[in-house]
Scaffold this motif. Structure first.
Motif, PDB file in Angstrom:
ATOM      1  N   THR A   8       0.852  -0.993   0.273  1.00  0.00           N
ATOM      2  CA  THR A   8      -0.021   0.006  -0.119  1.00  0.00           C
ATOM      3  C   THR A   8       0.973   1.616  -0.175  1.00  0.00           C
ATOM      4  OG1 THR A   8      -1.645  -0.867   1.207  1.00  0.00           O
ATOM      5  CG2 THR A   8      -1.839   0.997   1.107  1.00  0.00           C
ATOM      6  N   LEU A   9       0.740   2.125  -1.276  1.00  0.00           N
ATOM      7  CA  LEU A   9       1.178   3.222  -0.652  1.00  0.00           C
ATOM      8  C   LEU A   9       0.497   4.143  -0.182  1.00  0.00           C
ATOM      9  CD1 LEU A   9       3.707   5.259  -1.977  1.00  0.00           C
ATOM     10  CD2 LEU A   9       2.277   5.398  -4.202  1.00  0.00           C
ATOM     11  N   LEU A  10       1.558   5.367   1.277  1.00  0.00           N
ATOM     12  CA  LEU A  10       0.253   6.338   1.621  1.00  0.00           C
ATOM     13  C   LEU A  10       0.952   7.292   0.768  1.00  0.00           C
ATOM     14  CD1 LEU A  10       0.677   4.459   5.089  1.00  0.00           C
ATOM     15  CD2 LEU A  10      -0.967   4.070   2.999  1.00  0.00           C
ATOM     16  N   ARG A  11       0.873   7.819  -0.095  1.00  0.00           N
ATOM     17  CA  ARG A  11       1.114   9.165  -0.591  1.00  0.00           C
ATOM     18  C   ARG A  11       1.646  10.386   0.236  1.00  0.00           C
ATOM     19  NH1 ARG A  11       1.652   8.145  -5.991  1.00  0.00           N
ATOM     20  NH2 ARG A  11       0.006   6.873  -6.978  1.00  0.00           N
ATOM     21  N   ALA A  12      -0.076  10.260   1.418  1.00  0.00           N
ATOM     22  CA  ALA A  12       0.009  11.502   1.993  1.00  0.00           C
ATOM     23  C   ALA A  12       1.345  11.263   3.424  1.00  0.00           C
ATOM     24  CB  ALA A  12      -0.921  12.072   2.798  1.00  0.00           C
ATOM     25  N   SER A  13       1.637  10.028   3.421  1.00  0.00           N
ATOM     26  CA  SER A  13       2.908  10.300   4.782  1.00  0.00           C
ATOM     27  C   SER A  13       3.961   9.715   3.674  1.00  0.00           C
ATOM     28  CB  SER A  13       2.711   9.516   5.496  1.00  0.00           C
ATOM     29  OG  SER A  13       2.181   7.723   5.075  1.00  0.00           O
ATOM     30  N   HIS A  14       3.813   9.755   2.689  1.00  0.00           N
ATOM     31  CA  HIS A  14       5.536   9.243   1.559  1.00  0.00           C
ATOM     32  C   HIS A  14       6.076   8.208   2.082  1.00  0.00           C
ATOM     33  CE1 HIS A  14       6.241  13.080   0.146  1.00  0.00           C
ATOM     34  NE2 HIS A  14       5.317  13.212   0.437  1.00  0.00           N
ATOM     35  N   VAL A  15       4.962   7.107   2.459  1.00  0.00           N
ATOM     36  CA  VAL A  15       5.637   5.667   3.317  1.00  0.00           C
ATOM     37  C   VAL A  15       4.341   4.036   2.543  1.00  0.00           C
ATOM     38  CG1 VAL A  15       4.914   3.655   4.891  1.00  0.00           C
ATOM     39  CG2 VAL A  15       5.670   6.475   5.472  1.00  0.00           C
ATOM     40  N   LEU A  16       5.689   3.322   2.191  1.00  0.00           N
ATOM     41  CA  LEU A  16       5.736   2.152   1.530  1.00  0.00           C
ATOM     42  C   LEU A  16       5.051   0.873   2.534  1.00  0.00           C
ATOM     43  CD1 LEU A  16       4.691   0.535  -1.584  1.00  0.00           C
ATOM     44  CD2 LEU A  16       6.406   0.344  -1.448  1.00  0.00           C
ATOM     45  N   GLU A  17       3.444   0.751   2.887  1.00  0.00           N
ATOM     46  CA  GLU A  17       3.057  -0.254   3.836  1.00  0.00           C
ATOM     47  C   GLU A  17       3.091  -1.813   3.346  1.00  0.00           C
ATOM     48  OE1 GLU A  17       0.822   0.357   7.428  1.00  0.00           O
ATOM     49  OE2 GLU A  17      -0.074  -0.771   5.732  1.00  0.00           O
ATOM     50  N   VAL A  18       4.110  -2.737   3.481  1.00  0.00           N
ATOM     51  CA  VAL A  18       4.017  -4.175   2.463  1.00  0.00           C
ATOM     52  C   VAL A  18       4.296  -4.866   3.872  1.00  0.00           C
ATOM     53  CG1 VAL A  18       5.527  -5.416   1.784  1.00  0.00           C
ATOM     54  CG2 VAL A  18       6.175  -3.396   1.284  1.00  0.00           C
ATOM     55  N   ARG A  19       3.241  -6.186   3.568  1.00  0.00           N
ATOM     56  CA  ARG A  19       3.283  -7.133   4.840  1.00  0.00           C
ATOM     57  C   ARG A  19       2.752  -7.817   4.015  1.00  0.00           C
ATOM     58  NH1 ARG A  19      -3.065  -6.008   5.586  1.00  0.00           N
ATOM     59  NH2 ARG A  19      -2.910  -8.794   6.640  1.00  0.00           N
ATOM     60  N   PHE A  20       4.058  -8.563   4.742  1.00  0.00           N
ATOM     61  CA  PHE A  20       4.391 -10.569   4.084  1.00  0.00           C
ATOM     62  C   PHE A  20       3.136 -10.880   4.805  1.00  0.00           C
ATOM     63  CE2 PHE A  20       7.179  -7.702   3.185  1.00  0.00           C
ATOM     64  CZ  PHE A  20       8.583  -8.221   1.759  1.00  0.00           C
ATOM     65  N   GLU A  21       3.482 -12.825   3.700  1.00  0.00           N
ATOM     66  CA  GLU A  21       2.580 -13.427   4.447  1.00  0.00           C
ATOM     67  C   GLU A  21       3.505 -14.485   5.557  1.00  0.00           C
ATOM     68  OE1 GLU A  21       3.400 -16.415   1.195  1.00  0.00           O
ATOM     69  OE2 GLU A  21       5.644 -17.251   1.731  1.00  0.00           O
ATOM     70  N   TYR A  91      11.434  -7.840   1.755  1.00  0.00           N
ATOM     71  CA  TYR A  91      11.632  -8.239   3.088  1.00  0.00           C
ATOM     72  C   TYR A  91      13.139  -7.367   3.918  1.00  0.00           C
ATOM     73  CZ  TYR A  91      10.247 -11.121   7.193  1.00  0.00           C
ATOM     74  OH  TYR A  91      10.165 -12.042   8.144  1.00  0.00           O
ATOM     75  N   GLU A  92      14.396  -7.670   3.455  1.00  0.00           N
ATOM     76  CA  GLU A  92      15.263  -6.949   3.729  1.00  0.00           C
ATOM     77  C   GLU A  92      15.811  -5.877   4.310  1.00  0.00           C
ATOM     78  OE1 GLU A  92      19.189  -4.852   4.380  1.00  0.00           O
ATOM     79  OE2 GLU A  92      18.068  -4.794   3.063  1.00  0.00           O
ATOM     80  N   LEU A  93      15.199  -4.908   3.581  1.00  0.00           N
ATOM     81  CA  LEU A  93      14.840  -3.320   4.072  1.00  0.00           C
ATOM     82  C   LEU A  93      14.652  -3.931   5.035  1.00  0.00           C
ATOM     83  CD1 LEU A  93      15.191  -2.325   0.371  1.00  0.00           C
ATOM     84  CD2 LEU A  93      16.463  -1.942   1.891  1.00  0.00           C
ATOM     85  N   GLY A  94      13.425  -3.670   4.954  1.00  0.00           N
ATOM     86  CA  GLY A  94      12.169  -3.777   6.613  1.00  0.00           C
ATOM     87  C   GLY A  94      13.169  -4.137   7.206  1.00  0.00           C
TER      88      GLY A  94
END
Length: 117
Positions: A8-21, A91-94
């Protein structure tokens, strides 16, 4: 490595949210992703060639382009669009975000550079 189940791209907060299995979820700032781009422009073409990217505090992600079933291409507001972020890279960056960010800030300080241009 686990596969993302939601990006999910949260444009207003300049954040990419990534949920993994596997249940892990990361909120990755666009600036963090930009300065750690897996592109040759940032990583270089061999060990020890990584370029210190500065002045990206206000960068955002304009577009997320799927690359097969293994990655996304992030198009940034500063025109950078050559890094392909595989699931492993995301995943590594997170997973290593706190230490990566601290190392980045220390490198900027040592080089006399700033997050804002």
């Amino acid at each position: 490595m686990p596969t993302p189940i939601q990006i999910t791209l949260l444009r207003a907060s300049h954040v990419l949210e990534v949920r993994f299995e596997d249940g892990e979820s990361f909120r990755l700032p666009a600036e963090y992703l930009r300065v750690n781009s897996p592109s040759a422009e940032v990583q270089g073409h061999g060990p020890g060639q990584k370029v210190l990217v500065d002045g990206k505090a206000d960068v955002n992600i304009d577009e997320i382009v799927p690359v097969g079933n293994y990655a996304v291409l992030l198009k940034f507001s500063d025109g950078h669009q050559t890094g392909i972020y595989s699931w492993d890279v995301l995943y590594e960056l997170g997973s290593n975000q706190p230490s990566n960010w601290a190392a980045y800030l220390a490198a900027l300080d040592a080089a006399g550079k700033q997050r804002r241009s």
